[in-house]
Design an enzyme around this catalytic site. Structure first.
Site, mmCIF file in Angstrom:
data_model
loop_
_atom_site.group_PDB
_atom_site.id
_atom_site.type_symbol
_atom_site.label_atom_id
_atom_site.label_comp_id
_atom_site.label_asym_id
_atom_site.label_seq_id
_atom_site.Cartn_x
_atom_site.Cartn_y
_atom_site.Cartn_z
ATOM 1 N N THR A 99 0.831 -1.211 0.000
ATOM 2 C CA THR A 99 0.000 0.000 0.000
ATOM 3 C C THR A 99 0.864 1.259 0.000
ATOM 4 O O THR A 99 0.556 2.242 -0.682
ATOM 5 C CB THR A 99 -0.910 -0.004 1.251
ATOM 6 O OG1 THR A 99 -1.713 -1.175 1.211
ATOM 7 C CG2 THR A 99 -1.791 1.227 1.311
ATOM 8 N N HIS A 159 2.147 1.907 -3.409
ATOM 9 C CA HIS A 159 1.100 2.531 -4.234
ATOM 10 C C HIS A 159 1.043 4.041 -3.961
ATOM 11 O O HIS A 159 0.930 4.852 -4.878
ATOM 12 C CB HIS A 159 -0.281 1.943 -3.913
ATOM 13 C CG HIS A 159 -0.476 0.534 -4.375
ATOM 14 N ND1 HIS A 159 -0.447 0.172 -5.697
ATOM 15 C CD2 HIS A 159 -0.717 -0.605 -3.683
ATOM 16 C CE1 HIS A 159 -0.657 -1.129 -5.797
ATOM 17 N NE2 HIS A 159 -0.814 -1.626 -4.588
ATOM 18 N N HIS A 216 1.502 2.200 7.890
ATOM 19 C CA HIS A 216 0.538 1.673 8.864
ATOM 20 C C HIS A 216 1.058 0.474 9.654
ATOM 21 O O HIS A 216 0.464 0.098 10.646
ATOM 22 C CB HIS A 216 -0.792 1.318 8.182
ATOM 23 C CG HIS A 216 -0.646 0.376 7.035
ATOM 24 N ND1 HIS A 216 -0.377 0.800 5.763
ATOM 25 C CD2 HIS A 216 -0.708 -0.969 6.969
ATOM 26 C CE1 HIS A 216 -0.284 -0.244 4.954
ATOM 27 N NE2 HIS A 216 -0.474 -1.333 5.663
ATOM 28 N N CYS A 257 -15.984 3.019 13.341
ATOM 29 C CA CYS A 257 -16.831 4.071 13.924
ATOM 30 C C CYS A 257 -17.457 3.678 15.255
ATOM 31 O O CYS A 257 -17.839 4.538 16.041
ATOM 32 C CB CYS A 257 -17.905 4.489 12.926
ATOM 33 S SG CYS A 257 -19.311 3.354 12.812
HETATM 34 ZN ZN LIG Z 1 -0.591 -3.099 4.664
HETATM 35 ZN ZN LIG Z 2 -18.889 1.211 12.031
#
Ligand SMILES: [Zn+2]
Ligand SMILES: [Zn+2]
Length: 222
Positions: A44, A47, A67, A97
């Site tokens: 990632t 990218h 990350h 969330c």
């Molecule tokens: Zn990753």
């Molecule tokens: Zn959620």
């Protein structure tokens, strides 16, 4: 904690990255601040660095990327109870969330409001990173930081392999990148009778053998 820190930043919507001084993140009541000890580079991140079509459609510059990491907790928010300063941790990188149907029914991995560290929100290619308390995973004290840093992709391999019972089964793993290689070891440790590793890259197939694959299938030779 206030002040600035060094960070690798996707500064503009273009190829490359910049090493910059950025503000140390300010934590909310449910968050922890972690001093980063090691990071690893995911596909990632490549990218994002290359600024390909996926990155253009997803990442909003400026953003600190990265990350996969490990580090030491240096500060915790007022409502945090599971982590304290000095803890040696890695992190789940999907920030959810906690309010939608999926989150409230234990299916946080399907939360449509998911924000990924280093993609949608500032990440770990920096001296400090903040994450919600619920994303913190504690590491054994003796674990080397270079291994603790790859807990997140290992989690992907574990989740994928254990999606179906593999004990007593034959398992084929297509693609022997880092997560595929980890999946070989996870499948063997989970009781797979034999593991087939499929790739077209000799270097990776050699690693697959070292990770415990019983059969190597080089599709580049067919
Ligand atoms: Zn990753
Ligand atoms: Zn959620």
């Amino acid at each position: 904690m206030c002040g600035t820190m060094k960070a690798i930043v996707k500064k503009k919507s273009a190829y490359g990255a910049a090493l910059m001084e950025m503000p140390i993140p300010e934590i909310k009541n449910h968050e922890v601040l972690i001093q980063v000890k090691a990071t690893s580079i995911c596909g990632t991140d490549v990218h994002i660095y290359n600024w390909d079509d996926w990155a253009k459609g997803r990442v909003k510059a400026p953003c600190i990327f990265g990350h996969e990491f490990t580090g030491e907790v240096v500060k915790v928010g007022k409502q945090v109870s599971r982590a304290k300063a000095g803890d040696f941790v890695s992190a789940e990188t999907h920030v959810v969330c906690n309010q939608c149907y999926m989150c409230l029914t234990g299916q946080q991995h399907l939360c449509s409001e998911t924000k990924i560290l280093g993609v949608d929100i500032d990440g770990c290619f920096a001296e400090y990173v903040k994450v919600p308390e619920q994303n913190v995973w504690h590491n054994p004290a003796q674990m080397p930081v270079e291994l603790a840093s790859i807990q997140e992709p290992l989690g992907n391999a574990v989740h994928t392999v254990l999606h179906t019972p593999v004990s007593g089964k034959s398992v084929a793993i297509f693609g022997c990148g880092p997560i595929g290689l980890m999946a070989i070891a996870v499948a063997k440790a989970s009781g797979a009778v034999q593991v087939f590793a499929v790739d077209k890259n000799e270097y990776r197939l050699d690693l697959a053998r070292k990770m415990g694959a019983d059969h190597i299938v080089d599709i580049g030779k067919r």
